[in-house]
Design a protein around this motif. Structure first.
Motif, PDB file in Angstrom:
ATOM      1  N   LYS A 159       0.835  -1.208   0.000  1.00  0.00           N
ATOM      2  CA  LYS A 159       0.000   0.000   0.000  1.00  0.00           C
ATOM      3  C   LYS A 159       0.869   1.257   0.000  1.00  0.00           C
ATOM      4  N   THR A 160       1.934   1.234   0.769  1.00  0.00           N
ATOM      5  CA  THR A 160       2.815   2.396   0.865  1.00  0.00           C
ATOM      6  C   THR A 160       3.508   2.669  -0.464  1.00  0.00           C
ATOM      7  N   HIS A 163       0.966   4.275  -2.970  1.00  0.00           N
ATOM      8  CA  HIS A 163       0.727   5.705  -2.763  1.00  0.00           C
ATOM      9  C   HIS A 163       1.953   6.544  -3.119  1.00  0.00           C
ATOM     10  N   THR A 164       3.135   6.048  -2.790  1.00  0.00           N
ATOM     11  CA  THR A 164       4.351   6.814  -3.064  1.00  0.00           C
ATOM     12  C   THR A 164       4.560   7.003  -4.558  1.00  0.00           C
ATOM     13  N   HIS A 165       4.348   5.953  -5.334  1.00  0.00           N
ATOM     14  CA  HIS A 165       4.519   6.076  -6.781  1.00  0.00           C
ATOM     15  C   HIS A 165       3.432   6.949  -7.404  1.00  0.00           C
ATOM     16  N   ARG A 166       2.233   6.870  -6.885  1.00  0.00           N
ATOM     17  CA  ARG A 166       1.173   7.743  -7.385  1.00  0.00           C
ATOM     18  C   ARG A 166       1.501   9.208  -7.071  1.00  0.00           C
ATOM     19  N   THR A 192       4.628  11.587   0.920  1.00  0.00           N
ATOM     20  CA  THR A 192       5.285  11.539   2.229  1.00  0.00           C
ATOM     21  C   THR A 192       4.369  11.118   3.366  1.00  0.00           C
ATOM     22  N   GLY A 193       3.070  11.364   3.237  1.00  0.00           N
ATOM     23  CA  GLY A 193       2.161  11.034   4.329  1.00  0.00           C
ATOM     24  C   GLY A 193       2.103   9.548   4.605  1.00  0.00           C
ATOM     25  N   TYR A 194       1.818   8.781   3.556  1.00  0.00           N
ATOM     26  CA  TYR A 194       1.633   7.344   3.751  1.00  0.00           C
ATOM     27  C   TYR A 194       2.924   6.653   4.166  1.00  0.00           C
TER      28      TYR A 194
END
Length: 344
Positions: A159-160, A163-166, A192-194
């Motif tokens: 999941k992390t 989100h980072t790649h998106r 950075t949040g996730y």
């Protein structure tokens, strides 16, 4: 608060020093080649991670240390959190290797970035190899970490990464756009949040803390992660970030919080001039351009607003952890204040 120099307590300094050694040992174990070392690959792993003989800086190791801190605070041990701690550090450095190529950043942690040291083709391969080590690190827990926790760690990492790649795609798509503050926040929440929340949640999973604690730490991380990035935007124009000079983000054309503020709230002529400078090729951006942008950010109130938002997000993060058990709550309060006031 943002201008004050705040130090960690002696207790936390000691914990982070010991935790850093644990993480380094795990990183060395997972990156040790099983066969004869290959030039520009195995040495590149150590270079990217700051584990080579010539390294003078290894990065903050913030994410793995937070993972260990949460686990230790909740159950008094870190062994089941260590595999995820090592994996999140590998993920961070994999992302930096590719990020430096995408951004054209020639320096990282005070020395040539991986692509500048090894060339782009080798650096791409090196980043890909670091990616595989993320999962090798998670497997360090095989046999010692219960299977259900291993599954949750893999799911959390997946999941992390998603989100980072998106977030990185959103960031690159914005390079020649006049983004507003809402769009900026969407980018940094993903980027950075996730992946600041993930090691906190992983520490709680390792400690069997339960859903309520995990959710509080997730909310805390989602507040502190964007704050960390906005603080980075400020540091780039005041102290630099271990790159070649102050203002690297301007040379890169980065759409920072400060740029988004001017695009959204500045006068039309200011927004147009900022866009003109940011859209220059890196090699064509002059020190005078950087100085002009810094003056613009100060004059328009962008710097002041960034500091205000950092303080607001810091206070929101502290609200999210107010109900956590001690010593975790107190330790995270200290860490939060430290991160909000950092100058590097």
């Amino acid at each position: 608060m943002g201008a004050m120099m705040i130090k960690l307590s002696d207790e936390l300094e000691k914990f982070f020093a010991e935790g850093g050694r644990e993480v380094e040992a795990a990183l060395r174990k997972v990156t040790a080649p099983d066969e004869e070392p290959i030039a520009n690959l195995d040495d590149g792993l150590l270079y990217a991670l700051g584990l080579d003989a010539g390294a003078s800086a290894q990065g903050k190791r913030l994410r793995p240390l937070l993972c260990l801190l949460v686990s230790d605070s909740l159950c008094g041990r870190t062994d089941q959190a260590l595999p995820f701690a090592a994996s999140i550090e590998l993920m961070h450095n994999f992302a930096l290797v590719h990020d430096d190529i995408e951004d054209g950043d020639e320096y990282r942690r005070g020395r040539p970035s991986a692509w500048k040291r090894y060339g782009v083709p080798h650096a791409v391969n090196l980043g890909d190899y670091l990616f595989t080590k993320i999962f090798a690190a998670l497997l360090l827990g095989e046999g010692a970490v219960p299977a259900e926790k291993m599954v949750r760690f893999f799911a959390l990492m997946t999941k992390t990464l998603d989100h980072t790649h998106r977030g990185q795609a959103l960031d690159m798509n914005a390079r020649f756009e006049r983004i507003d503050l809402a769009h900026y926040m969407r980018i940094v929440t993903n980027k950075t949040g996730y992946y600041l929340a993930a090691p906190l949640v992983a520490g709680a999973i390792a400690a069997d803390a339960g859903a309520e604690v995990e959710q509080a730490l997730q909310r805390y991380g989602m507040a502190i992660g964007p704050m960390f990035q906005i603080r980075d935007d400020l540091i780039d124009l005041t102290h630099g970030k271990g790159r070649e000079a102050v203002g690297s983000d301007v040379c890169e054309g980065k759409r920072s919080f400060l740029a988004a503020f001017v695009f959204e709230r500045g006068a039309a002529n200011e927004a147009a001039r900022l866009e003109e400078i940011l859209n220059k090729e890196r090699s064509e951006t002059t020190p005078e351009d950087v100085a002009e942008v810094l003056e613009m950010f100060n004059r328009t109130g962008a710097m002041a607003e960034a500091r205000r938002v950092c303080e607001e997000m810091t206070e929101q993060a502290l609200v999210e952890i107010d109900g956590l058990p001690e010593p975790l709550r107190g330790r995270l309060v200290d860490v939060t204040r430290y991160l909000a006031a950092r100058q590097a």
